[in-house]
Design a protein around this motif. Structure first.
Motif, short mmCIF file in Angstrom:
data_model
loop_
_atom_site.label_atom_id
_atom_site.label_comp_id
_atom_site.label_asym_id
_atom_site.label_seq_id
_atom_site.Cartn_x
_atom_site.Cartn_y
_atom_site.Cartn_z
N UNK A 193 0.82 -1.21 0.00
CA UNK A 193 0.00 0.00 0.00
C UNK A 193 0.86 1.26 0.00
N UNK A 194 2.04 1.18 0.57
CA UNK A 194 2.91 2.35 0.60
C UNK A 194 3.78 2.46 -0.65
N UNK A 195 3.99 1.36 -1.38
CA UNK A 195 4.78 1.40 -2.62
C UNK A 195 3.97 1.96 -3.78
N UNK A 196 2.68 1.75 -3.78
CA UNK A 196 1.84 2.17 -4.89
C UNK A 196 1.99 3.64 -5.25
N UNK A 197 2.02 4.55 -4.27
CA UNK A 197 2.19 5.96 -4.66
C UNK A 197 3.48 6.24 -5.41
N UNK A 198 4.55 5.58 -5.05
CA UNK A 198 5.80 5.79 -5.79
C UNK A 198 5.62 5.43 -7.25
N UNK A 199 5.00 4.33 -7.52
CA UNK A 199 4.83 3.85 -8.89
C UNK A 199 3.91 4.78 -9.68
N UNK A 200 2.81 5.26 -9.08
CA UNK A 200 1.91 6.12 -9.84
C UNK A 200 2.57 7.45 -10.19
N UNK A 201 3.48 7.92 -9.34
CA UNK A 201 4.19 9.16 -9.68
C UNK A 201 5.23 8.91 -10.77
N UNK A 202 5.85 7.74 -10.75
CA UNK A 202 6.78 7.40 -11.83
C UNK A 202 6.04 7.35 -13.16
N UNK A 203 4.90 6.69 -13.18
CA UNK A 203 4.12 6.58 -14.41
C UNK A 203 3.55 7.93 -14.86
N UNK A 204 2.96 8.66 -13.91
CA UNK A 204 2.31 9.91 -14.29
C UNK A 204 3.32 10.96 -14.75
N UNK A 205 4.53 10.90 -14.24
CA UNK A 205 5.57 11.84 -14.68
C UNK A 205 5.76 11.76 -16.19
N UNK A 206 5.64 10.55 -16.74
CA UNK A 206 5.83 10.34 -18.17
C UNK A 206 4.52 10.31 -18.94
N UNK A 207 3.41 10.66 -18.27
CA UNK A 207 2.12 10.68 -18.94
C UNK A 207 1.62 9.30 -19.32
N UNK A 208 1.96 8.29 -18.53
CA UNK A 208 1.52 6.93 -18.84
C UNK A 208 0.15 6.65 -18.25
N UNK A 209 -0.81 6.29 -19.07
CA UNK A 209 -2.07 5.79 -18.54
C UNK A 209 -1.77 4.52 -17.73
N UNK A 210 -2.61 4.23 -16.76
CA UNK A 210 -2.33 3.11 -15.86
C UNK A 210 -3.50 2.15 -15.75
N UNK A 211 -3.14 0.90 -15.53
CA UNK A 211 -4.09 -0.11 -15.08
C UNK A 211 -3.62 -0.45 -13.68
N UNK A 212 -4.51 -0.24 -12.71
CA UNK A 212 -4.12 -0.43 -11.31
C UNK A 212 -5.09 -1.33 -10.58
N UNK A 213 -4.64 -1.77 -9.42
CA UNK A 213 -5.51 -2.50 -8.51
C UNK A 213 -6.61 -1.57 -8.02
N UNK A 214 -7.64 -2.17 -7.44
CA UNK A 214 -8.76 -1.38 -6.94
C UNK A 214 -8.55 -0.89 -5.51
N UNK A 215 -7.33 -0.98 -4.98
CA UNK A 215 -7.16 -0.55 -3.59
C UNK A 215 -7.33 0.97 -3.48
#
Length: 141
Positions: free
Chosen positions: A52-74
Motif C-alpha cells: 500500500x505504501x509502494x503504490x504511490x511511488x509507482x503512480x508518480x513514476x508513471x504519471x511523470x511520463x504521462x503513462x495511462x495506468x491499469x491499477x488494482x482497486x485498492x
C-alpha cells in the motif's frame, strides 16, 4: 522487467513471441525504460502494508511520463489516479476486467495520458514534505 528464473523467462517468451524480458534494473535507472512504456501497471494487493505504501511511488513514476495506468482497486490507487481519470482500476484476478481496461485505454489513450500528466503536475511532494517538517518542528517547540 524484474527478477525471474530462466525457466519463467523462457515460458513467457515462448508463450508471447513479442515479449522482451529485461532483468532487474535498480532505481532510478529503471525510469530510463519506464518513459518508453505505453501503459503502466500497478498491481498491489492487501497482503502487506508495504504494497500500500509502494503504490504511490509507482503512480508518480508513471504519471511523470504521462503513462495511462491499469491499477488494482485498492483505495490508494482508485481514489487518486482512478478518480483523476489517469487509470482504470481493476480486479487483477478477473481477466475480463483487465482486457476491458486495456481496450478502454487504447481507445482513449490521449485523455488518460493527459490526465496522468495533470495529476503529476498538480502534486508538489517537495512542498508537502516541507509543510510536514515545519509542522513537526512547530509541535516540538
Amino acid at each position: 522487467m524484474g527478477k525471474a528464473s530462466d525457466a519463467i523467462k523462457k515460458e513467457l517468451t515462448d508463450l508471447y513471441a513479442n515479449t522482451v524480458f529485461m532483468d532487474y534494473i535498480p532505481s532510478p535507472q529503471h525510469l530510463l525504460v519506464t518513459q518508453y512504456a505505453n501503459i503502466g501497471i500497478a498491481n498491489y494487493d492487501y497482503s502487506n502494508l508495504n504494497n500500500l505504501f509502494c503504490a504511490p511511488n509507482k503512480i508518480y513514476e508513471y504519471s511523470k511520463f504521462g503513462l495511462p495506468m491499469i491499477t488494482s482497486e485498492n483505495i490508494g490507487l482508485s481514489e487518486t489516479v482512478g478518480e483523476f481519470g489517469a487509470a482504470v482500476c481493476v480486479d487483477f484476478l478477473d481477466v475480463e476486467q483487465i482486457v476491458c481496461a486495456v481496450k478502454k485505454i487504447r481507445d482513449d489513450h490521449q485523455t488518460y495520458s493527459d490526465n496522468a500528466k495533470k495529476f503529476y503536475d498538480l502534486i508538489d511532494n517537495f512542498n508537502t514534505i516541507k509543510k510536514v517538517i515545519n509542522n513537526l518542528e512547530k509541535n516540538e517547540n
